[in-house]
Design a protein around this motif. Structure first.
Motif, short mmCIF file in Angstrom:
data_model
loop_
_atom_site.label_atom_id
_atom_site.label_comp_id
_atom_site.label_asym_id
_atom_site.label_seq_id
_atom_site.Cartn_x
_atom_site.Cartn_y
_atom_site.Cartn_z
N PHE A 36 57.87 82.95 -44.45
CA PHE A 36 56.70 82.83 -45.34
C PHE A 36 56.58 83.98 -46.34
O PHE A 36 55.81 83.90 -47.28
N ASN A 37 57.35 85.05 -46.11
CA ASN A 37 57.43 86.09 -47.13
C ASN A 37 58.79 86.08 -47.85
O ASN A 37 59.21 87.08 -48.43
N GLY A 38 59.48 84.94 -47.77
CA GLY A 38 60.67 84.76 -48.62
C GLY A 38 61.98 85.27 -48.04
O GLY A 38 62.98 85.33 -48.76
N GLU A 39 62.00 85.63 -46.73
CA GLU A 39 63.24 86.23 -46.20
C GLU A 39 64.46 85.31 -46.33
O GLU A 39 65.56 85.80 -46.55
N THR A 40 64.26 83.99 -46.23
CA THR A 40 65.44 83.11 -46.30
C THR A 40 66.03 83.05 -47.72
O THR A 40 67.11 82.52 -47.90
N ARG A 41 65.28 83.57 -48.69
CA ARG A 41 65.83 83.64 -50.06
C ARG A 41 66.46 84.99 -50.36
O ARG A 41 67.02 85.19 -51.44
N SER A 42 66.39 85.94 -49.43
CA SER A 42 66.91 87.29 -49.67
C SER A 42 68.43 87.31 -49.63
O SER A 42 69.05 86.51 -48.94
N PRO A 43 69.06 88.24 -50.39
CA PRO A 43 70.52 88.35 -50.36
C PRO A 43 71.07 88.57 -48.95
O PRO A 43 72.10 88.02 -48.59
N ALA A 44 70.38 89.35 -48.13
CA ALA A 44 70.88 89.62 -46.77
C ALA A 44 70.92 88.34 -45.95
O ALA A 44 71.89 88.07 -45.24
N PHE A 45 69.86 87.54 -46.06
CA PHE A 45 69.86 86.29 -45.29
C PHE A 45 70.87 85.30 -45.86
O PHE A 45 71.57 84.61 -45.12
N ARG A 46 70.98 85.25 -47.18
CA ARG A 46 71.96 84.33 -47.80
C ARG A 46 73.39 84.69 -47.42
O ARG A 46 74.27 83.83 -47.38
N ALA A 47 73.63 85.97 -47.13
CA ALA A 47 74.96 86.38 -46.67
C ALA A 47 75.22 85.80 -45.27
O ALA A 47 76.34 85.45 -44.92
N LEU A 48 74.16 85.69 -44.48
CA LEU A 48 74.27 85.12 -43.13
C LEU A 48 74.39 83.60 -43.22
O LEU A 48 75.19 82.97 -42.54
N ASN A 49 73.55 82.98 -44.06
CA ASN A 49 73.58 81.54 -44.26
C ASN A 49 73.32 81.20 -45.72
O ASN A 49 72.18 81.18 -46.18
N PRO A 50 74.40 80.90 -46.47
CA PRO A 50 74.24 80.59 -47.91
C PRO A 50 73.35 79.38 -48.16
O PRO A 50 72.86 79.21 -49.27
N MET A 51 73.14 78.53 -47.14
CA MET A 51 72.25 77.39 -47.31
C MET A 51 70.77 77.83 -47.23
O MET A 51 69.88 77.02 -47.54
N GLY A 52 70.53 79.06 -46.83
CA GLY A 52 69.17 79.61 -46.86
C GLY A 52 68.20 78.99 -45.87
O GLY A 52 67.01 78.86 -46.17
N GLU A 53 68.70 78.62 -44.71
CA GLU A 53 67.84 77.94 -43.73
C GLU A 53 67.98 78.56 -42.35
O GLU A 53 69.04 79.06 -41.99
#
Lengths: 211, 211
Positions: A36-53
């Motif tokens: 809810f604070n946008g972590e799945t859109r962060s570069p660090a999370f996208r490195a873990l999962n490029p699908m952002g989920e």
């Protein structure tokens, strides 16, 4: 190293996996994702999962995404919650795809719009449209459960855990157990399984954190 | 007995399977399903697939539904279009689930509303909402294809055939190849594969039948 599940309480897709890990008696720990604070859109999370989920499962060197893939992995690794034949495994996969295609994807959106989006930002017309489509999906599920205790075979499998994922949440999105007696009885059987817990008891984060 | 595929031209989910059967060099024949006159709601069709959807594959004693399940079956049976390791197979499954969860399910609905539903019956607000969500999905796909020729590994797999299913149709639903250069190049690679055909050339039924 303990298996890690990147998740947050409100995610029904993560709940499916948390429940499967728990019911398969695997050791795991949650890693909270601040969706809810946008972590799945962060570069660090996208490195873990490029699908952002979420969910994301990290088990040693193996990183997996998409709840259907992770459920299949849990079942293979634990030897539990799966089918005993190639036909049963294909039937399980059939329900996993149906859930992703028709049930959870539309519930996830409807529930998000109805509960987690400010009322003045909700796009008009979308909730009733999706609820109409969901009624057709609930009918397919209820009809099947009228004649079957579990979705595939004679015991709980990852097919049940996938399809039930969003149906245990308290926030209203147009689904009422009393309207669907066979779904209701099936959810009762799932929640009677030893170790079963509600989403907000199994994973960190819930709407009261943001109240 | 020749493998039968219950399908109709407008169904992107059926097209995925028709394309996989063709590119895997399997013998098959289409069985036309009159979706637009309600055949998928008929008792006879529901007996074949209680979920009420195409595609349905009938291969001898095996009846399969859900495009993801059928694609997996075609790849296993033919030894083609699949991954060479457990990790590659899981990665293929990841894209199949993502397609069902985020891409095809939303394109299917958007395309139906925009093209096959009378304008005065279209629910207001739904098409732009879904198009907004689809933009996020196209971004995930385009970003991946910026760095990869194929979705998984170094050759076409059922992951590509699943995700491309709706992107070859001529009816407008808000997707334009020129906006997504890496998707565009990938679709070009797919359509250059020997045996590739457009949906309405591969399956019976198309919008001009109802004009």
């Amino acid at each position: 190293m303990t298996t890690k599940l990147y998740c947050f309480g409100e995610s029904g897709n993560a709940y499916k996996v948390a429940l499967a890990l728990t019911l398969a008696d695997m050791e795991w720990q949650p890693v909270y994702v601040d969706f809810f604070n946008g972590e799945t859109r962060s570069p660090a999370f996208r490195a873990l999962n490029p699908m952002g989920e979420v969910p994301v499962l990290v088990d040693g060197d193996t990183t997996l995404t998409q709840s259907g893939v992770i459920l299949d992995y849990i079942s293979s690794k634990s030897g539990k919650l799966g089918g005993r034949s190639a036909a049963a495994r294909r039937d399980i996969l059939r329900w996993l795809f149906w859930d992703n295609h028709k049930l959870s994807t539309q519930i996830g959106t409807t529930r998000f719009l109805a509960n987690f989006m400010p009322e003045d930002k909700r796009p008009a017309g979308v909730i009733p449209f999706l609820q109409g489509r969901l009624k057709a999906a609930y009918t397919v599920l209820d009809d099947h459960l009228a004649a079957h205790k579990w979705l595939v075979g004679d015991a709980v499998t990852i097919a049940d855990l996938s399809c039930c994922g969003y149906l245990f949440y308290p926030e209203p999105f147009g689904f009422s157990r009393t309207d669907w007696p066979h779904i209701d009885a099936w959810l009762g059987r799932i929640s009677a399984l030893p170790g079963w817990q509600l989403p907000y008891d199994l994973m960190p984060g819930n709407p009261s954190d943001r109240a």
